[in-house]
Design a protein around this motif. Structure first.
Motif, mmCIF file in Angstrom:
data_model
loop_
_atom_site.group_PDB
_atom_site.id
_atom_site.type_symbol
_atom_site.label_atom_id
_atom_site.label_comp_id
_atom_site.label_asym_id
_atom_site.label_seq_id
_atom_site.Cartn_x
_atom_site.Cartn_y
_atom_site.Cartn_z
ATOM 1 N N ILE A 30 2.455 1.643 -3.485
ATOM 2 C CA ILE A 30 1.490 2.174 -4.460
ATOM 3 C C ILE A 30 1.323 3.674 -4.301
ATOM 4 O O ILE A 30 1.252 4.434 -5.278
ATOM 5 C CB ILE A 30 0.140 1.446 -4.324
ATOM 6 C CG1 ILE A 30 0.290 -0.019 -4.786
ATOM 7 C CG2 ILE A 30 -0.949 2.147 -5.128
ATOM 8 C CD1 ILE A 30 -0.924 -0.877 -4.512
ATOM 9 N N LYS A 31 1.269 4.145 -3.064
ATOM 10 C CA LYS A 31 1.158 5.589 -2.814
ATOM 11 C C LYS A 31 2.383 6.339 -3.331
ATOM 12 O O LYS A 31 2.277 7.430 -3.895
ATOM 13 C CB LYS A 31 0.995 5.859 -1.318
ATOM 14 C CG LYS A 31 -0.355 5.459 -0.736
ATOM 15 C CD LYS A 31 -0.408 5.751 0.755
ATOM 16 C CE LYS A 31 -1.744 5.334 1.343
ATOM 17 N NZ LYS A 31 -1.803 5.592 2.815
ATOM 18 N N MET A 32 3.553 5.742 -3.152
ATOM 19 C CA MET A 32 4.800 6.424 -3.520
ATOM 20 C C MET A 32 5.021 6.471 -5.025
ATOM 21 O O MET A 32 5.749 7.348 -5.518
ATOM 22 C CB MET A 32 5.986 5.727 -2.832
ATOM 23 C CG MET A 32 5.963 5.843 -1.324
ATOM 24 S SD MET A 32 7.337 4.991 -0.501
ATOM 25 C CE MET A 32 8.703 6.084 -0.880
ATOM 26 N N GLN B 293 0.823 -1.206 0.000
ATOM 27 C CA GLN B 293 0.000 0.000 0.000
ATOM 28 C C GLN B 293 0.857 1.257 0.000
ATOM 29 O O GLN B 293 0.579 2.222 -0.714
ATOM 30 C CB GLN B 293 -0.943 -0.012 1.222
ATOM 31 C CG GLN B 293 -2.026 -1.079 1.140
ATOM 32 C CD GLN B 293 -2.819 -1.211 2.416
ATOM 33 O OE1 GLN B 293 -2.428 -0.745 3.494
ATOM 34 N NE2 GLN B 293 -3.976 -1.842 2.341
ATOM 35 N N GLU B 294 1.936 1.249 0.793
ATOM 36 C CA GLU B 294 2.844 2.383 0.817
ATOM 37 C C GLU B 294 3.550 2.537 -0.527
ATOM 38 O O GLU B 294 3.712 3.655 -1.035
ATOM 39 C CB GLU B 294 3.884 2.198 1.932
ATOM 40 C CG GLU B 294 4.865 3.359 2.050
ATOM 41 C CD GLU B 294 5.907 3.140 3.123
ATOM 42 O OE1 GLU B 294 6.785 4.012 3.272
ATOM 43 O OE2 GLU B 294 5.866 2.096 3.805
#
Length: 227
Positions: free
Chosen positions: A224-226, A221-222
């Motif tokens: 994908i955000k980055m 999830q992190e």
């Protein structure tokens, strides 16, 4: 999108493999045999061997690749990474790490995420530990950091830190062919060990050489955000 991209994004196989499936008449789209390069939509009725095509569960793996393993999905290449990992389902390496190098390589069946990571203008960080064949001075660090002329271009500015007299860490935001080896060679040094330890937020920490782990959901999830 083309049928090749759809099935790759869904986690079935490589885009190249789709062509073989079409040739073998294994894919039906809306009641008709699929054609090479056919454009489709997710709402289309797509069957593979008579079974409806649906997105597969996404798989994300961090592998600490040993030297000698080749980062390719081609099964006709000796010591390829797919045979080395021997994972039960279709996955592929995200990018490359040359045969002589070791360290972190991401493996997945998520074509969309892989493309975003590899997008050349994205400036995603990759960190390496590099051992060269002799000691270097502070000028070497400074000049490497500014950018080096290789392959007809100037590399992007990067971050270097000395670890020992002949060992440094380097953070790149691009991935030219054998970039670090070419950069050091431009100053008369030869790389004797190159290890990648990080791709964006994923690290090889606690993964023994030749071993792998499933990337945790919160890490994905992190990531994908980055990107």
């Amino acid at each position: 999108m083309r049928i090749n991209k759809l099935l790759s994004n869904y986690g079935y196989c490589s885009r190249k493999e789709v062509n073989r499936w079409i040739k073998d008449k294994r894919i039906i789209v809306n009641g008709r045999l699929c054609e090479q390069g056919q454009w489709v939509e997710e709402i289309d009725d797509i069957l593979l061997d008579g079974e409806r095509v649906n997105p597969k569960e996404k798989v994300y793996i961090a592998l600490n690749k040993p030297p000698g393993v080749v980062c390719t999905s081609a099964n006709d290449i000796e010591n390829n990474i797919i045979d080395f990992l021997n994972y039960k389902d279709y996955i592929f390496p995200v990018g490359r790490l040359d045969k002589d190098s070791q360290g972190l390589i991401l493996m997945t069946n998520d074509g969309e995420l892989a493309n975003k990571i590899l997008f050349s203008d994205s400036y995603h960080e990759k960190e390496y530990i590099v051992t060269v064949d002799r000691g270097f001075d502070d000028e070497f660090i400074e000049r490497m950091s500014r950018g080096v002329e290789i392959l007809g271009t100037i590399t992007r500015p990067c971050k270097l830190n000395r670890i020992d007299k002949n060992i440094f860490s380097i953070i790149l935001t691009q991935g030219l062919n054998r970039q670090i080896r070419r950069m050091t060679k431009a100053f008369g040094y030869n790389v004797i060990k190159l290890e990648r330890i990080r791709i964006i937020n994923i690290t090889s920490k606690d993964i023994e050489l030749g071993q792998w782990r499933i990337i945790e959901k919160n890490e994905v999830q992190e990531l994908i955000k980055m990107i």
